[in-house]
Scaffold this motif. Structure first.
Motif, PDB file in Angstrom:
ATOM      1  N   GLY A 166      -5.547   9.907   0.813  1.00  0.00           N
ATOM      2  CA  GLY A 166      -4.308   9.554   0.112  1.00  0.00           C
ATOM      3  C   GLY A 166      -3.258  10.633   0.269  1.00  0.00           C
ATOM      4  N   ALA A 167      -3.677  11.889   0.167  1.00  0.00           N
ATOM      5  CA  ALA A 167      -2.732  13.003   0.327  1.00  0.00           C
ATOM      6  C   ALA A 167      -2.160  13.030   1.734  1.00  0.00           C
ATOM      7  CB  ALA A 167      -3.420  14.323   0.016  1.00  0.00           C
ATOM      8  N   GLN A 168      -2.965  12.656   2.703  1.00  0.00           N
ATOM      9  CA  GLN A 168      -2.505  12.626   4.092  1.00  0.00           C
ATOM     10  C   GLN A 168      -1.561  11.443   4.336  1.00  0.00           C
ATOM     11  OE1 GLN A 168      -5.746  12.419   6.853  1.00  0.00           O
ATOM     12  NE2 GLN A 168      -4.448  12.684   8.639  1.00  0.00           N
ATOM     13  N   LEU A 169      -1.809  10.321   3.672  1.00  0.00           N
ATOM     14  CA  LEU A 169      -1.007   9.117   3.885  1.00  0.00           C
ATOM     15  C   LEU A 169       0.300   9.110   3.084  1.00  0.00           C
ATOM     16  CD1 LEU A 169      -3.684   6.292   4.027  1.00  0.00           C
ATOM     17  CD2 LEU A 169      -2.188   7.063   5.877  1.00  0.00           C
ATOM     18  N   ARG A 170       0.364   9.853   1.987  1.00  0.00           N
ATOM     19  CA  ARG A 170       1.578   9.832   1.153  1.00  0.00           C
ATOM     20  C   ARG A 170       2.846  10.190   1.928  1.00  0.00           C
ATOM     21  NH1 ARG A 170      -1.822  11.549  -2.712  1.00  0.00           N
ATOM     22  NH2 ARG A 170      -2.242   9.907  -4.184  1.00  0.00           N
ATOM     23  N   ALA A 227       0.831  -1.205   0.000  1.00  0.00           N
ATOM     24  CA  ALA A 227       0.000   0.000   0.000  1.00  0.00           C
ATOM     25  C   ALA A 227       0.866   1.257   0.000  1.00  0.00           C
ATOM     26  CB  ALA A 227      -0.938  -0.003   1.203  1.00  0.00           C
ATOM     27  N   ALA A 228       1.931   1.250   0.785  1.00  0.00           N
ATOM     28  CA  ALA A 228       2.832   2.412   0.831  1.00  0.00           C
ATOM     29  C   ALA A 228       3.488   2.626  -0.528  1.00  0.00           C
ATOM     30  CB  ALA A 228       3.899   2.215   1.910  1.00  0.00           C
ATOM     31  N   GLU A 229       3.923   1.556  -1.170  1.00  0.00           N
ATOM     32  CA  GLU A 229       4.542   1.673  -2.489  1.00  0.00           C
ATOM     33  C   GLU A 229       3.538   2.195  -3.517  1.00  0.00           C
ATOM     34  OE1 GLU A 229       5.927  -2.345  -2.843  1.00  0.00           O
ATOM     35  OE2 GLU A 229       7.898  -1.857  -2.013  1.00  0.00           O
ATOM     36  N   CYS A 230       2.299   1.715  -3.445  1.00  0.00           N
ATOM     37  CA  CYS A 230       1.258   2.186  -4.372  1.00  0.00           C
ATOM     38  C   CYS A 230       0.961   3.665  -4.152  1.00  0.00           C
ATOM     39  CB  CYS A 230      -0.023   1.369  -4.193  1.00  0.00           C
ATOM     40  SG  CYS A 230       0.082  -0.298  -4.847  1.00  0.00           S
TER      41      CYS A 230
END
Length: 157
Positions: free
Chosen positions: A105-109, A88-91
């Protein structure tokens, strides 16, 4: 039998598979690409399992709490949650579509970037340690393991 030796060979396997994937034209040989992706998945799972054992041995009392895992479905925990989190992190970093809100997604990137950078640092430090002193975990090794464990737990949560 030494964990650092096991790590070294597991890390070599991941590196070798990634190099094969990078050198392959997936459009010309899609079957081989799928085979290599499966090998990558398996080799990363093995690498993470060895890394988990190293952290259990090296920093057992400094591991980040994983109490939140009781909320995850059991089948997900049995099927190597760590490998799913790494994928998930790589994606996220690659900008690949994941089923989530764009704001999430913007918060997790940034968390994904920090996690993957920390993993690369752990791999580098443990490779060097496995070649120089495979029987010990000096403070710099312990520090990068603690940092990685914390970042991984935060990303899981």
């Amino acid at each position: 039998p030494r964990l650092l030796s096991q790590f070294f060979f597991a890390d070599e396997r991941v590196t070798r598979v990634v190099a094969e994937i990078n050198g392959l034209d997936a459009e010309l040989d899609p079957q081989q690409y799928l085979v290599l992706l499966n090998q990558l998945h398996l080799s990363q799972a093995h690498l993470l399992a060895v890394l988990e054992r190293i952290m259990d041995e090296c920093i057992p009392t400094q591991r980040h709490s994983r109490d939140y895992l009781v909320k995850f479905p059991e089948e997900l925990l049995v099927d190597n949650l760590g490998n799913h989190m790494l994928f998930a992190a790589e994606c996220l970093l690659a900008g690949t579509f994941l089923e989530m809100e764009e704001s999430d997604g913007a918060q997790l990137r940034p968390q994904a970037r920090n996690l993957l950078c920390s993993l690369e640092l752990v791999r580098t430090v443990l490779r060097e340690q496995s070649l120089s002193q495979p029987n010990s975990y000096p403070e710099p090794v312990r520090a990068v393991l603690i940092q990685f464990d914390r970042l991984f737990a935060e990303f899981e949560l």
